[in-house]
Design a protein around this motif. Sequence first.
Motif, PDB file in Angstrom:
ATOM      1  N   HIS A 138      -9.616  -3.767  -6.967  1.00 42.88           N
ATOM      2  CA  HIS A 138      -9.911  -4.812  -7.954  1.00 42.88           C
ATOM      3  C   HIS A 138     -10.298  -6.103  -7.219  1.00 42.88           C
ATOM      4  O   HIS A 138      -9.989  -6.266  -6.046  1.00 42.88           O
ATOM      5  CB  HIS A 138      -8.696  -5.070  -8.846  1.00 42.88           C
ATOM      6  CG  HIS A 138      -8.172  -3.827  -9.478  1.00 42.88           C
ATOM      7  ND1 HIS A 138      -8.632  -3.348 -10.683  1.00 42.88           N
ATOM      8  CD2 HIS A 138      -7.238  -2.927  -9.059  1.00 42.88           C
ATOM      9  CE1 HIS A 138      -8.006  -2.224 -10.973  1.00 42.88           C
ATOM     10  NE2 HIS A 138      -7.157  -1.939 -10.006  1.00 42.88           N
ATOM     11  N   THR A 139     -10.941  -7.038  -7.951  1.00 48.42           N
ATOM     12  CA  THR A 139     -11.393  -8.279  -7.329  1.00 48.42           C
ATOM     13  C   THR A 139     -10.749  -9.507  -7.967  1.00 48.42           C
ATOM     14  O   THR A 139     -11.179 -10.633  -7.708  1.00 48.42           O
ATOM     15  CB  THR A 139     -12.931  -8.408  -7.417  1.00 48.42           C
ATOM     16  OG1 THR A 139     -13.295  -8.448  -8.801  1.00 48.42           O
ATOM     17  CG2 THR A 139     -13.623  -7.253  -6.740  1.00 48.42           C
ATOM     18  N   HIS A 169     -10.867 -14.445  -9.151  1.00 48.49           N
ATOM     19  CA  HIS A 169     -11.762 -13.941  -8.107  1.00 48.49           C
ATOM     20  C   HIS A 169     -11.639 -14.788  -6.830  1.00 48.49           C
ATOM     21  O   HIS A 169     -11.609 -14.262  -5.724  1.00 48.49           O
ATOM     22  CB  HIS A 169     -13.220 -13.968  -8.583  1.00 48.49           C
ATOM     23  CG  HIS A 169     -13.522 -12.974  -9.663  1.00 48.49           C
ATOM     24  ND1 HIS A 169     -13.278 -11.628  -9.518  1.00 48.49           N
ATOM     25  CD2 HIS A 169     -14.047 -13.129 -10.903  1.00 48.49           C
ATOM     26  CE1 HIS A 169     -13.650 -10.991 -10.628  1.00 48.49           C
ATOM     27  NE2 HIS A 169     -14.114 -11.881 -11.485  1.00 48.49           N
ATOM     28  N   SER A 195      -8.431 -14.149  -4.960  1.00 51.49           N
ATOM     29  CA  SER A 195      -8.515 -12.857  -4.280  1.00 51.49           C
ATOM     30  C   SER A 195      -9.290 -12.990  -2.964  1.00 51.49           C
ATOM     31  O   SER A 195      -8.894 -12.440  -1.935  1.00 51.49           O
ATOM     32  CB  SER A 195      -9.195 -11.851  -5.216  1.00 51.49           C
ATOM     33  OG  SER A 195      -9.411 -10.629  -4.559  1.00 51.49           O
TER      34      SER A 195
END
Lengths: 142, 142, 142
Positions: free
Chosen positions: B47-48, B94, B97
């Motif tokens: 996942h981002t 995002h 991350s």
Amino acid sequence: MTAMRQFSRQITIRTRGRGFYEFTDEVAGLLRPTDLQTGIATLFLQHTSASLLIQENADPEVRRDFERFFARLVPDGDPLWRHASEGADDMPAHVRSALTSVHLSIPIAGGDLALGAWQGIYLWEHRLIPHERRIVAHFLGE
Amino acid sequence: MTAMRQFSRQITIRTRGRGFYEFTDEVAGLLRPTDLQTGIATLFLQHTSASLLIQENADPEVRRDFERFFARLVPDGDPLWRHASEGADDMPAHVRSALTSVHLSIPIAGGDLALGAWQGIYLWEHRLIPHERRIVAHFLGE
Amino acid sequence: MTAMRQFSRQITIRTRGRGFYEFTDEVAGLLRPTDLQTGIATLFLQHTSASLLIQENADPEVRRDFERFFARLVPDGDPLWRHASEGADDMPAHVRSALTSVHLSIPIAGGDLALGAWQGIYLWEHRLIPHERRIVAHFLGE
């Protein structure tokens, strides 16, 4: 029993200045002929003023927001920087690279990169002028 | 001579919204039955908008300070963001991350993860609402 | 066919407080006697208040700019921090570590680390007082 095998490949990306350059397909294209089904892919960028990043590859606005955020967080020409021999974007490029990364480890599963549905592999160029960037791609597995 | 062996496992973590979810024991529990003594464990988050992070697992105040710092550094609903299709916490997730990481490489030594005394392995959920997060765990060694 | 082999080594670095400690030569010196020509080197730091970083090893001003930038981004003694049991630089050290990394994966090619021309491997100590830092170096290949 299958023996473990490894493959080392070179990727060169010619950037047109600051921005994101997706190369997911190029990595997958180098992996496929190795015929590895399970293992680990390692990508390593041989530079300190660009990054390797896994990010969403759906909406291009995501990458533009990344640029806006990093331009505010690590400003070009900030009076803080004393190392500016290559220009106002030189030291910011090093900091952006450190805040992200220069290497990625991605599992190989079912003969393909085990990326999530929306994940793409990007070279993020932090310098304003074009550069030739070299990445070592290493594949290990069975 | 022992031959090199590898194992690929899937971990699913159901988050209850933004915050830290330690899963050190789950990784150690998947490693043990492989009987690998020396090698490398690779964890990869598919996942981002969440991260994998190794951090101190003693004082929970450390994780709360992390949340406070990132809430100030990458604010939800910042007018900078143009990508907000999934809400005010979408683009910040995002960026958080990217500022941390989606993959970890941890040596295996003496049949266990070679973590330091205070190190724990965390999934850091950056979205406000609950998500189901998938992690590939790959173990390689002898 | 050559069989895949692996080697696990321990590196200890005694820091003299906050700053960069290059140990590229020490890693290369541990790799050489393994006689591995192609493979992957993994470095893992067993602490959460320091980092491993690949950065430019030419101009020392780059490292001083890194310190200036991080001192502004993650200030010691910021009233935001509630975890301060070990001092004003305690929580900033954890955040600096998370914003960078505690592990590195570097391909091995031609019997050497496949670093770029200007890349050095650094331990970045974030605590103000001296510490003894342990790094696991794992080499895998043929």
